[in-house]
Design an enzyme around this catalytic site. Sequence first.
Site, PDB file in Angstrom:
ATOM      1  N   CYS A 112      38.188  40.316  36.960  1.00 46.01           N
ATOM      2  CA  CYS A 112      37.084  41.241  36.726  1.00 46.01           C
ATOM      3  C   CYS A 112      36.123  40.637  35.697  1.00 46.01           C
ATOM      4  O   CYS A 112      36.486  39.758  34.931  1.00 46.01           O
ATOM      5  CB  CYS A 112      37.616  42.564  36.192  1.00 46.01           C
ATOM      6  SG  CYS A 112      38.883  43.255  37.252  1.00 46.01           S
TER       7      CYS A 112
ATOM      8  N   LYS B 268      36.342  34.508  41.332  1.00 41.54           N
ATOM      9  CA  LYS B 268      36.211  33.140  40.850  1.00 41.54           C
ATOM     10  C   LYS B 268      37.428  32.686  40.057  1.00 41.54           C
ATOM     11  O   LYS B 268      37.976  31.626  40.301  1.00 41.54           O
ATOM     12  CB  LYS B 268      34.949  33.029  39.996  1.00 41.54           C
ATOM     13  CG  LYS B 268      34.698  31.641  39.416  1.00 41.54           C
ATOM     14  CD  LYS B 268      34.364  30.658  40.500  1.00 41.54           C
ATOM     15  CE  LYS B 268      34.140  29.261  39.970  1.00 41.54           C
ATOM     16  NZ  LYS B 268      34.238  28.268  41.058  1.00 41.54           N
TER      17      LYS B 268
ATOM     18  N   HIS C 233      53.818  14.699  65.133  1.00 43.62           N
ATOM     19  CA  HIS C 233      55.081  15.400  64.862  1.00 43.62           C
ATOM     20  C   HIS C 233      54.931  16.904  65.084  1.00 43.62           C
ATOM     21  O   HIS C 233      55.799  17.673  64.665  1.00 43.62           O
ATOM     22  CB  HIS C 233      55.544  15.104  63.434  1.00 43.62           C
ATOM     23  CG  HIS C 233      55.777  13.644  63.195  1.00 43.62           C
ATOM     24  ND1 HIS C 233      56.855  12.966  63.708  1.00 43.62           N
ATOM     25  CD2 HIS C 233      55.018  12.723  62.552  1.00 43.62           C
ATOM     26  CE1 HIS C 233      56.777  11.691  63.365  1.00 43.62           C
ATOM     27  NE2 HIS C 233      55.667  11.516  62.661  1.00 43.62           N
TER      28      HIS C 233
ATOM     29  N   LYS D  97      37.676  25.134  52.026  1.00 47.58           N
ATOM     30  CA  LYS D  97      36.274  25.581  51.903  1.00 47.58           C
ATOM     31  C   LYS D  97      35.886  26.421  53.117  1.00 47.58           C
ATOM     32  O   LYS D  97      35.226  27.439  53.001  1.00 47.58           O
ATOM     33  CB  LYS D  97      35.312  24.387  51.795  1.00 47.58           C
ATOM     34  CG  LYS D  97      35.396  23.581  50.536  1.00 47.58           C
ATOM     35  CD  LYS D  97      34.761  24.217  49.320  1.00 47.58           C
ATOM     36  CE  LYS D  97      35.753  25.005  48.526  1.00 47.58           C
ATOM     37  NZ  LYS D  97      36.428  24.381  47.424  1.00 47.58           N
TER      38      LYS D  97
ATOM     39  N   ASN E 186      40.378  44.091  32.288  1.00 48.23           N
ATOM     40  CA  ASN E 186      40.669  42.987  33.200  1.00 48.23           C
ATOM     41  C   ASN E 186      42.125  42.614  32.986  1.00 48.23           C
ATOM     42  O   ASN E 186      42.565  42.485  31.850  1.00 48.23           O
ATOM     43  CB  ASN E 186      39.765  41.795  32.861  1.00 48.23           C
ATOM     44  CG  ASN E 186      40.104  40.568  33.683  1.00 48.23           C
ATOM     45  OD1 ASN E 186      40.623  40.678  34.784  1.00 48.23           O
ATOM     46  ND2 ASN E 186      39.810  39.395  33.142  1.00 48.23           N
ATOM     47  N   GLY E 187      42.883  42.471  34.062  1.00 44.29           N
ATOM     48  CA  GLY E 187      44.291  42.080  33.923  1.00 44.29           C
ATOM     49  C   GLY E 187      45.196  43.083  34.592  1.00 44.29           C
ATOM     50  O   GLY E 187      44.748  43.898  35.412  1.00 44.29           O
TER      51      GLY E 187
ATOM     52  N   GLU F 184      41.098  20.153  51.336  1.00 41.99           N
ATOM     53  CA  GLU F 184      40.000  20.808  50.610  1.00 41.99           C
ATOM     54  C   GLU F 184      38.902  21.242  51.588  1.00 41.99           C
ATOM     55  O   GLU F 184      38.345  22.340  51.465  1.00 41.99           O
ATOM     56  CB  GLU F 184      39.454  19.852  49.540  1.00 41.99           C
ATOM     57  CG  GLU F 184      38.178  20.282  48.831  1.00 41.99           C
ATOM     58  CD  GLU F 184      38.309  21.558  48.006  1.00 41.99           C
ATOM     59  OE1 GLU F 184      39.406  22.125  47.917  1.00 41.99           O
ATOM     60  OE2 GLU F 184      37.276  22.003  47.470  1.00 41.99           O
TER      61      GLU F 184
ATOM     62  N   ARG G 171      33.003  37.061  39.311  1.00 41.53           N
ATOM     63  CA  ARG G 171      34.405  37.247  38.911  1.00 41.53           C
ATOM     64  C   ARG G 171      35.100  38.349  39.709  1.00 41.53           C
ATOM     65  O   ARG G 171      36.323  38.484  39.647  1.00 41.53           O
ATOM     66  CB  ARG G 171      34.479  37.593  37.417  1.00 41.53           C
ATOM     67  CG  ARG G 171      33.858  36.546  36.522  1.00 41.53           C
ATOM     68  CD  ARG G 171      34.000  36.938  35.080  1.00 41.53           C
ATOM     69  NE  ARG G 171      35.360  36.778  34.633  1.00 41.53           N
ATOM     70  CZ  ARG G 171      35.855  35.689  34.055  1.00 41.53           C
ATOM     71  NH1 ARG G 171      35.066  34.664  33.834  1.00 41.53           N
ATOM     72  NH2 ARG G 171      37.101  35.626  33.687  1.00 41.53           N
TER      73      ARG G 171
ATOM     74  N   TRP H 123      37.673  43.207  40.494  1.00 39.42           N
ATOM     75  CA  TRP H 123      38.460  42.631  41.581  1.00 39.42           C
ATOM     76  C   TRP H 123      39.743  43.459  41.595  1.00 39.42           C
ATOM     77  O   TRP H 123      40.533  43.422  40.661  1.00 39.42           O
ATOM     78  CB  TRP H 123      38.766  41.154  41.325  1.00 39.42           C
ATOM     79  CG  TRP H 123      39.422  40.483  42.485  1.00 39.42           C
ATOM     80  CD1 TRP H 123      38.810  39.933  43.571  1.00 39.42           C
ATOM     81  CD2 TRP H 123      40.838  40.274  42.675  1.00 39.42           C
ATOM     82  NE1 TRP H 123      39.746  39.401  44.434  1.00 39.42           N
ATOM     83  CE2 TRP H 123      41.004  39.593  43.910  1.00 39.42           C
ATOM     84  CE3 TRP H 123      41.976  40.581  41.934  1.00 39.42           C
ATOM     85  CZ2 TRP H 123      42.244  39.229  44.415  1.00 39.42           C
ATOM     86  CZ3 TRP H 123      43.220  40.228  42.429  1.00 39.42           C
ATOM     87  CH2 TRP H 123      43.340  39.554  43.661  1.00 39.42           C
TER      88      TRP H 123
ATOM     89  N   GLU I 228      37.665  29.916  53.118  1.00 35.79           N
ATOM     90  CA  GLU I 228      37.221  30.904  52.136  1.00 35.79           C
ATOM     91  C   GLU I 228      35.781  31.334  52.340  1.00 35.79           C
ATOM     92  O   GLU I 228      35.409  32.439  51.950  1.00 35.79           O
ATOM     93  CB  GLU I 228      37.506  30.463  50.695  1.00 35.79           C
ATOM     94  CG  GLU I 228      36.788  29.266  50.191  1.00 35.79           C
ATOM     95  CD  GLU I 228      37.208  28.899  48.763  1.00 35.79           C
ATOM     96  OE1 GLU I 228      37.643  29.762  47.995  1.00 35.79           O
ATOM     97  OE2 GLU I 228      37.084  27.713  48.416  1.00 35.79           O
TER      98      GLU I 228
HETATM   99  O1  M6R Z   1      39.763  27.885  37.731  1.00 34.05           O
HETATM  100  P1  M6R Z   1      40.813  27.127  38.471  1.00 34.05           P
HETATM  101  O2  M6R Z   1      40.397  25.704  38.745  1.00 34.05           O
HETATM  102  O3  M6R Z   1      42.152  27.169  37.805  1.00 34.05           O
HETATM  103  O4  M6R Z   1      40.944  27.839  39.877  1.00 34.05           O
HETATM  104  C1  M6R Z   1      41.917  27.433  40.789  1.00 34.05           C
HETATM  105  C2  M6R Z   1      41.686  28.045  42.140  1.00 34.05           C
HETATM  106  O5  M6R Z   1      41.758  29.442  42.068  1.00 34.05           O
HETATM  107  C3  M6R Z   1      40.327  27.649  42.726  1.00 34.05           C
HETATM  108  O6  M6R Z   1      40.196  26.274  42.828  1.00 34.05           O
HETATM  109  C4  M6R Z   1      40.156  28.268  44.141  1.00 34.05           C
HETATM  110  O7  M6R Z   1      41.053  27.697  45.032  1.00 34.05           O
HETATM  111  C5  M6R Z   1      38.713  28.105  44.615  1.00 34.05           C
HETATM  112  N1  M6R Z   1      38.263  29.347  45.176  1.00 34.05           N
HETATM  113  C6  M6R Z   1      38.550  27.060  45.642  1.00 34.05           C
HETATM  114  O8  M6R Z   1      37.250  26.945  46.091  1.00 34.05           O
END
Ligand code: M6R
Length: 614
Positions: free
Chosen positions: A2, A609, A507, A488, A101-102, A484, A27, A75, A491
């Site tokens: 959040c 984020k 395999h 991308k 937050n938390g 990666e 966030r 969130w 998400e």
């Molecule tokens: O802030 P961080 O690098 O620790 O975050 C780790 C992951 O949550 C972050 O990389 C997430 O996978 C991203 N949404 C990827 O684009």
Amino acid sequence: MCGIVGYVGMKQAQDVVIEGLRRLEYRGYDSAGIALVHEGDLATDKRAGKLANLEKAIAETPLPSSTTGIGHTRWATHGAPTDANAHPHLGNESRLALVHNGIIENFAELRRELEAAGHELRSETDTEVAAHLLESELATGVGLTVAMQRVCGRLEGAFTLVAVDSHDPDRVVAARRNSPLVVGLGDGENFLGSDVAAFIEHTREALELGQDQVVTITRDGVEVTGFDGRPAAGNRYYVDWDLSAAEKDGHDWFMRKEIFEQPAAVAAALLGRHTEDGRLQLDEVRIDDAELRDVDRIIVVGCGTAAYAGQVAKYAIEHWTRIPVEVELAHEFRYRDPILTRNTLVVAISQSGETADTLMAIRHARAQRSKVLAICNTNGATIPRESDAVIYTHAGPEIGVASTKGFVTQMVACYLLGLYLAQVRGTMYGDEISRIVGDLEQVPGQVGRVLERADRVYQLAEELVGAKAVLFLGRHAGYPVAMEGALKLKELAYIHAEGFAAGELKHGPIALIEEGLPVFCVVPPRGRDQLHGKMISAIQEIRARGARTIVLAEEGDPAAADYADTFIALPRVPTLLQPLVAVIPLQLFACQLATLMGHDVDQPRNLAKSVTVE
Ligand code: M6R
């Protein structure tokens, strides 16, 4: 997760809070809310959905004038994203408003206790119990600061709490445990935020807080104590980026802006890290050389994209130092009771420096007396603060939820670490190190060249709108790049995507190949071992089965071009550094495809984020 804002000063609190929430919306965007203190009363509004819904509601039914306020963008953890579960939450008598937050882990038992005492709770959240507890403490005659100290002593879990009391209009009180909170220091005004973006428009002077601290802000003062009420001190610092870094700067998305910032970000990550003759100087690595020479194992921990940066690091660090490197998802790490010794170096990679899973992993490692080195983009965040050493990535603020420049600069930091270890341990000659440093210095220009050809990738995205699934293949350091690229796409475009090691195809995964299935293939540069040839064979095999091949390979690679339905040229870079350039087209592709599909690229569904809950 959040985003939280608090303000007390002379300006209209509503404007400051809403603007702060706009900058923190990355966030979390399940709901947004605001509370202002006005003439001994609280004025609040909160709405499910994005901040725009709250703004619309306030425009229709304006809130009263006020110079003290708090706000929240959510969130969801406990309770669906509804108006009722949106923050702020009020106490039983609606004297106090609270944002959080938390996760308050003992909320169920606290809730039972409150209900038994006649409190009427109106939401499904864990937060509301803290609001009721705080208000009960206020009813005993203490002020908000003492009430906060007492309540925090009863809470378990991770939390940032920010509260206002309608009977005490010029004060905002906050607390933190394992969750981010920064104070912005103004002139006749002070601010609170989950990160500095909340107040960067007003001040670049900030105060970072320690664990288990309570902070009280008024117009003219900031007072910090522990949960036990003893005076404590924060750490004052100057924010080294400004408002322009938190703006889109003419781009449609923060993500696209951040993709195009990567040449500058890589240059910043390298700046001052080596001498002119290519000798590494990582002053931030405060672990002495003797201890680094004793390291007999490295474990890299991180989540999501950060873990993929760790997988790239494994190839480079093992090759350069001959130290065995393991890469582990941070949330799995401590639960398998890993074998850790004083000679294990744990490298924690985190863009935000606040990821709860990674934080818990490093705490576990330090409890076992291993040294922890953080690779982080956020100055003063919890993970670097709790580590023995830190390499900051200096990418500047990353606001798009999908990590881009964060990833690339994490890899740069890992390369620097690997070379530094090789230098300290004497596993490479100085001229070898300096040659690779020279190669790294070429990368900003090479990334720039890939970006110049963005239109080709955008055209591909247009052709692939409607694809139901996309595969990504790579080998060696290209394998994490493939994963990666798939992440991308998942998400941002919500398309099923998988990254595979090309050698694994036969395999099992090759059964997925069918006519027209788009498959991105990251081809290693020519000349190293037999990797290139093996990758070309894999491309032939999938093409023979009808796949549409999108081949990323170095320019002028005829073998790769021959088997490509679409060829994306990469500059020639050494194999170990190739991820720095190979990932760029994959970022552009995901960003563009999601845009064409009408998705919100900066705020993809269900995501936030920084993941500050376990
Ligand atoms: O802030 P961080 O690098 O620790 O975050 C780790 C992951 O949550 C972050 O990389 C997430 O996978 C991203 N949404 C990827 O684009």
